[in-house]
Design an enzyme around this catalytic site. Structure first.
Site, short mmCIF file in Angstrom:
data_model
loop_
_atom_site.label_atom_id
_atom_site.label_comp_id
_atom_site.label_asym_id
_atom_site.label_seq_id
_atom_site.Cartn_x
_atom_site.Cartn_y
_atom_site.Cartn_z
N SER A 152 6.47 -8.43 20.10
CA SER A 152 6.66 -9.80 20.60
C SER A 152 6.18 -9.84 22.04
O SER A 152 6.22 -8.82 22.75
CB SER A 152 8.16 -10.17 20.57
OG SER A 152 8.39 -11.37 21.28
N TYR A 165 17.01 -7.71 22.48
CA TYR A 165 15.82 -8.02 21.68
C TYR A 165 14.54 -7.52 22.36
O TYR A 165 13.69 -6.88 21.73
CB TYR A 165 15.74 -9.53 21.45
CG TYR A 165 14.53 -10.01 20.69
CD1 TYR A 165 14.46 -9.88 19.30
CD2 TYR A 165 13.45 -10.62 21.34
CE1 TYR A 165 13.34 -10.33 18.60
CE2 TYR A 165 12.34 -11.07 20.64
CZ TYR A 165 12.29 -10.92 19.27
OH TYR A 165 11.20 -11.37 18.57
P1 NAI Z 1 12.75 -15.93 10.90
O1 NAI Z 1 14.17 -15.63 11.26
O2 NAI Z 1 12.30 -17.35 10.87
O3 NAI Z 1 12.41 -15.24 9.50
C1 NAI Z 1 12.67 -13.87 9.33
C2 NAI Z 1 12.63 -13.45 7.89
O4 NAI Z 1 12.98 -12.06 7.86
C3 NAI Z 1 13.65 -14.19 7.01
O5 NAI Z 1 13.12 -14.44 5.73
C4 NAI Z 1 14.81 -13.21 6.96
O6 NAI Z 1 15.61 -13.35 5.79
C5 NAI Z 1 14.09 -11.86 6.97
N1 NAI Z 1 14.93 -10.80 7.49
C6 NAI Z 1 15.77 -10.82 8.55
N2 NAI Z 1 16.40 -9.66 8.68
C7 NAI Z 1 15.97 -8.86 7.67
C8 NAI Z 1 16.28 -7.54 7.26
N3 NAI Z 1 17.18 -6.82 7.92
N4 NAI Z 1 15.63 -7.04 6.19
C9 NAI Z 1 14.72 -7.77 5.53
N5 NAI Z 1 14.41 -9.04 5.84
C10 NAI Z 1 15.02 -9.58 6.91
O7 NAI Z 1 11.87 -15.11 11.95
P2 NAI Z 1 10.33 -15.31 12.38
O8 NAI Z 1 10.29 -16.24 13.53
O9 NAI Z 1 9.53 -15.58 11.18
O10 NAI Z 1 10.02 -13.85 12.96
C11 NAI Z 1 9.29 -12.87 12.22
C12 NAI Z 1 8.97 -11.71 13.15
O11 NAI Z 1 8.21 -12.19 14.27
C13 NAI Z 1 10.21 -11.03 13.75
O12 NAI Z 1 10.00 -9.65 13.85
C14 NAI Z 1 10.30 -11.65 15.13
O13 NAI Z 1 11.02 -10.84 16.04
C15 NAI Z 1 8.85 -11.80 15.47
N6 NAI Z 1 8.57 -12.79 16.51
C16 NAI Z 1 8.93 -14.10 16.34
C17 NAI Z 1 8.67 -15.03 17.35
C18 NAI Z 1 9.03 -16.48 17.24
O14 NAI Z 1 8.89 -17.21 18.23
N7 NAI Z 1 9.47 -17.00 16.07
C19 NAI Z 1 8.00 -14.62 18.58
C20 NAI Z 1 7.63 -13.22 18.63
C21 NAI Z 1 7.92 -12.34 17.62
#
Ligand code: NAI
Length: 263
Positions: A152, A165
């Protein structure tokens, strides 16, 4: 616009098998769907069964193959079972996207409970590490594969309220570099992506505590808007493609220039 038009007619991943952890929703879902449009078969692993099933439906509607495996990446048993399923399927794993991650509890350092540190590191660091270890075991003997970890922009800059985080994502950056060097001559390429602010449920949770924060932070973005999950996905596909053969251990900032404002 047809799917083929949306990808410029490219089918760079036809015949490839791609795992996306946390692929049920958010960025992971967008990544899965972009790979599907370009001909890949998907394995969607997620802790949320309903989201995973919905994503697999969408993959099939896009004309690709998809399978869902319920797995919490923080659970060693779930990770073992996930990779046993993949190994037993008989289809080699070509590309792995370790996207599953959580933001955890947003609070000042003195208000951070131990449980938050443990859970965020269990999912973001240990989960990524354990999945990567299993992916390497499958890919290295075949002499080919690509592994992309989700860091990130938060790993590069400071973020008040997100000390745990940001530390977890810095760990992802670091282990990506080390494992990439271990595998440099193996045919398996490892790299990471560093998204900026991306419009997903995670971002909405982050902003939920402070209505003004969203407006203020959005105003600070060079593009004047958050990134779309599919824009992140297109960057991930580039990194997974042969065009990125020299991108090894590095992180690709997919942030619309935000890191330069923040740093
Ligand atoms: P989100 O929360 O919208 O979706 C995350 C998905 O991962 C969900 O389907 C959830 O059920 C699943 N998940 C969560 N914990 C889990 C686990 N322990 N095992 C398996 N599945 C799990 O998150 P988003 O925004 O899609 O983020 C995806 C990745 O991108 C993450 O690693 C996040 O840290 C990273 N990221 C997100 C940013 C943002 O602004 N949304 C910015 C920078 C990085």
């Amino acid at each position: 616009m047809t799917d083929m038009a949306a990808t410029g007619g490219m089918r760079r991943f036809a015949g490839k098998s791609v795992l996306v952890t946390g692929g049920g929703a958010g960025i992971g879902r967008a990544v899965a769907l972009e790979f599907a449009k370009e001909g890949a078969s998907l394995i969607v692993a997620d802790v949320d069964e309903a989201a995973g099933a919905e994503c697999v439906d969408m993959i099939r509607q896009a004309g690709a193959q998809g399978a869902f495996v319920r797995a919490d990446v923080a659970s060693p048993d779930d990770v073992s079972a996930l990779f046993a399923t993949i190994a037993q399927s008989g289809t080699p794993l070509d590309i792995a996207i370790n996207n599953a991650g959580i933001e955890g509890h947003v609070a000042l350092v003195e208000d951070q409970p131990d449980a938050n540190f443990d859970r965020v590191f269990a999912v973001n660091v240990q989960g990524t590490f354990q999945c990567m270890r299993e992916e390497v075991k499958l890919m290295k003997p075949r002499g080919s594969g690509v592994i992309i970890n989700f860091a990130s922009i938060a790993a590069h800059v400071g973020f008040a309220g997100l000390s745990v985080y940001t530390a977890s994502k810095a760990a992802v950056l670091a282990m990506t570099k080390s494992v990439a060097l271990e595998l440099a001559q193996s045919g398996v390429r490892v790299a990471s992506v560093s998204p900026g602010l991306v419009q997903t449920a995670m971002l909405e949770r982050f902003f939920a505590a402070d209505a003004n924060a969203k407006q203020q932070m959005t105003a600070s973005l060079p593009l004047g808007r958050p990134c779309d999950a599919h824009e992140i996905a297109r960057g991930v596909l580039f990194l997974a493609s042969d065009d990125a053969s020299l991108v090894l251990g590095q992180t690709l900032n997919l942030d619309g220039g935000w890191a330069y404002v923040k740093s």
